[in-house]
Write a protein that holds these residues in place. Sequence first.
Motif, PDB file in Angstrom:
ATOM      1  N   LEU A 138       1.288  -1.236  -0.304  1.00 51.13           N
ATOM      2  CA  LEU A 138       0.437   0.124   0.059  1.00 51.13           C
ATOM      3  C   LEU A 138       0.837   1.125  -0.194  1.00 51.13           C
ATOM      4  N   ALA A 139       2.012   1.000   1.130  1.00 48.02           N
ATOM      5  CA  ALA A 139       3.029   2.117   0.440  1.00 48.02           C
ATOM      6  C   ALA A 139       3.248   2.431  -0.862  1.00 48.02           C
ATOM      7  N   ARG A 140       3.739   1.451  -1.221  1.00 53.53           N
ATOM      8  CA  ARG A 140       4.085   1.764  -2.937  1.00 53.53           C
ATOM      9  C   ARG A 140       3.180   2.239  -3.801  1.00 53.53           C
ATOM     10  N   LEU A 141       1.871   1.728  -3.717  1.00 52.98           N
ATOM     11  CA  LEU A 141       0.685   2.357  -3.942  1.00 52.98           C
ATOM     12  C   LEU A 141       0.107   3.755  -4.250  1.00 52.98           C
ATOM     13  N   ALA A 142       0.410   4.352  -2.843  1.00 56.16           N
ATOM     14  CA  ALA A 142       0.627   5.868  -2.716  1.00 56.16           C
ATOM     15  C   ALA A 142       1.656   6.585  -2.583  1.00 56.16           C
ATOM     16  N   ALA A 143       2.736   5.916  -2.959  1.00 58.54           N
ATOM     17  CA  ALA A 143       3.816   6.951  -3.779  1.00 58.54           C
ATOM     18  C   ALA A 143       4.154   6.469  -4.711  1.00 58.54           C
ATOM     19  N   THR A 144       3.276   5.390  -5.848  1.00 51.36           N
ATOM     20  CA  THR A 144       3.715   5.815  -6.811  1.00 51.36           C
ATOM     21  C   THR A 144       1.697   7.142  -7.506  1.00 51.36           C
ATOM     22  N   ALA A 145       0.996   7.104  -6.494  1.00 48.88           N
ATOM     23  CA  ALA A 145       0.150   8.112  -6.838  1.00 48.88           C
ATOM     24  C   ALA A 145       0.564   9.377  -6.792  1.00 48.88           C
ATOM     25  N   GLY A 146       1.547   9.976  -5.467  1.00 51.23           N
ATOM     26  CA  GLY A 146       2.367  10.679  -5.767  1.00 51.23           C
ATOM     27  C   GLY A 146       3.355  11.504  -6.377  1.00 51.23           C
ATOM     28  N   GLU A 147       3.767  10.597  -7.809  1.00 54.71           N
ATOM     29  CA  GLU A 147       4.679  10.624  -8.742  1.00 54.71           C
ATOM     30  C   GLU A 147       4.181  11.915  -9.505  1.00 54.71           C
ATOM     31  N   ARG A 148       2.648  11.606 -10.169  1.00 55.08           N
ATOM     32  CA  ARG A 148       1.692  12.917 -10.900  1.00 55.08           C
ATOM     33  C   ARG A 148       0.426  12.826 -10.955  1.00 55.08           C
ATOM     34  N   ARG A 149      -0.746  13.416 -11.017  1.00 56.75           N
ATOM     35  CA  ARG A 149      -2.158  13.221 -11.652  1.00 56.75           C
ATOM     36  C   ARG A 149      -2.057  12.329 -12.728  1.00 56.75           C
ATOM     37  N   TRP A 150      -3.113  11.227 -12.090  1.00 55.84           N
ATOM     38  CA  TRP A 150      -3.155   9.896 -12.883  1.00 55.84           C
ATOM     39  C   TRP A 150      -4.708  10.494 -13.318  1.00 55.84           C
ATOM     40  N   ALA A 151      -4.751   9.470 -14.964  1.00 54.32           N
ATOM     41  CA  ALA A 151      -6.106  10.411 -15.453  1.00 54.32           C
ATOM     42  C   ALA A 151      -7.575   9.073 -14.801  1.00 54.32           C
ATOM     43  N   ASP A 152      -6.472   7.791 -14.611  1.00 55.73           N
ATOM     44  CA  ASP A 152      -8.151   7.075 -13.996  1.00 55.73           C
ATOM     45  C   ASP A 152      -7.662   5.995 -12.964  1.00 55.73           C
ATOM     46  N   ASP A 153      -8.182   5.892 -12.692  1.00 55.53           N
ATOM     47  CA  ASP A 153      -7.894   4.254 -11.621  1.00 55.53           C
ATOM     48  C   ASP A 153      -6.385   3.363 -11.917  1.00 55.53           C
ATOM     49  N   ALA A 154      -7.146   2.584 -13.521  1.00 58.39           N
ATOM     50  CA  ALA A 154      -6.449   1.877 -13.928  1.00 58.39           C
ATOM     51  C   ALA A 154      -5.254   2.334 -14.146  1.00 58.39           C
ATOM     52  N   ALA A 155      -4.968   3.578 -14.247  1.00 66.64           N
ATOM     53  CA  ALA A 155      -3.559   3.692 -14.868  1.00 66.64           C
ATOM     54  C   ALA A 155      -2.700   3.940 -13.714  1.00 66.64           C
ATOM     55  N   LEU A 156      -3.023   4.628 -12.509  1.00 66.43           N
ATOM     56  CA  LEU A 156      -2.058   4.449 -11.848  1.00 66.43           C
ATOM     57  C   LEU A 156      -1.769   2.545 -11.454  1.00 66.43           C
ATOM     58  N   LEU A 157      -2.774   2.458 -10.701  1.00 72.58           N
ATOM     59  CA  LEU A 157      -3.485   0.608 -10.751  1.00 72.58           C
ATOM     60  C   LEU A 157      -2.109  -0.275 -11.454  1.00 72.58           C
ATOM     61  N   GLY A 158      -2.224   0.152 -12.739  1.00 65.94           N
ATOM     62  CA  GLY A 158      -1.359  -0.562 -14.049  1.00 65.94           C
ATOM     63  C   GLY A 158       0.340   0.170 -13.525  1.00 65.94           C
ATOM     64  N   ALA A 159       0.842   1.119 -13.634  1.00 65.20           N
ATOM     65  CA  ALA A 159       2.165   1.318 -13.270  1.00 65.20           C
ATOM     66  C   ALA A 159       2.094   1.090 -11.688  1.00 65.20           C
ATOM     67  N   CYS A 160       1.749   1.371 -11.396  1.00 65.18           N
ATOM     68  CA  CYS A 160       1.983   0.105  -9.071  1.00 65.18           C
ATOM     69  C   CYS A 160       2.472  -0.466  -9.657  1.00 65.18           C
TER      70      CYS A 160
END
Length: 397
Positions: A138-160
């Motif tokens: 979950l910390a890795r997911l939050a850190a990925t979210a803080g890298e930039r503004r994500w277009a949608d859920d799938a983009a953020l989760l896929g990158a993580c």
Amino acid sequence: MAAPPWLRNLSQAFRAHRQLRGGWYLEIMRDRLRVVSAELPPRPDEPTAAPPKRRAITLQTPPGPATSAAALAEACGIFDAVMAGQWSWPDPDATPAADDPSHLSRAALEHVSDQMRARLVGEQMGESTWHRTWRPYLARLAATAGERRWADDAALLGACLRNWEPNSRARQMAYDRARRLWKEAGWPWPEELAPLRGNGKAAADPRGVRAFTDDEITALREAIERSKLTAADLVAWDCLTVFGLRPKELQGLELRQYEGAEVLVAVVGRSKRSSKGSSGARTVIAVPPAGWPRDCFDLLGRWREHGLPAGLLTMRSPGELLSHQLRRLHQPEGLTAYGLRHAFALRLGVELGLSVREAAEMMGHSPAVHLSTYGRRLDAPKLQDKLAALVKARAVG
């Protein structure tokens, strides 16, 4: 810098809705669109009698010509509610809705993670389990979210999820933890991510779990006797071998003879709790490897004389120390202290023929966990014998 045409048109439409009432503005601040006005009520953390001043509320609608209609509707709704005395500032502790772009922010994900931790820890798992098997993902997911503004859920989760190897156990755990977080928040899960979870069996060892063989156990025992480890250390390793214990279960362990017979039993006093369930205290009969004496080299007498290493009994993670000892003893790569527990499970099923339910009870976990962990090793010999017999019968016929 001049405002873009779409923002000027949006501001004019908002002004028309207000019937030319002044003191209200639309502006862009750090790639977000917000409404600014001195008529917005004081924030909850401001004094009740705070003097009038310009305050700003960020719109959920992202800025841009394609979203101008939605932004206008949202801004007009705020204006109308303020004029009617029915508008209030959003609750900062509330979980953002799935249609609120802020739900993909680092702060929102950490907020939901804290909520889930408060609900799970103590009820379904211990603090150490959370920090070991939940928090890193979950910390890795939050850190990925803080890298930039994500277009949608799938983009953020896929990158993580792509931080972990495909078809790995770690990728599967990251997927499952993130999905549980989305469920906790009430956000719809993007089903198109299912292929990213992968198939952990594709990367699993075809032989199943890596367990000590009897020869490796003998070599380990001889290495311990030659090393600088103490007699108490040897007692600990022998207990893991003949009782199939988890390393943590050495803490609070008691040994005795079984009803006067020459059979040793261990009374495991430590319970285990995880998201899969819990196991309480249990009594385990000693099942030594082939070739060992019945008294397991006078294990009961050595336990009474030397006990278990004092440092091991106070450690938060005895398994780490034991695995470190294995490396110092130059044991085969891939073997851990849990390899002795795996060997014990295979002795119960393959050599003694205990059923899955019976063996699981001795191991201190559920039949489902036992079957998922050891099923491949337990079924393979039976399947091979059956197939060999069928081939032989066909050849004779």
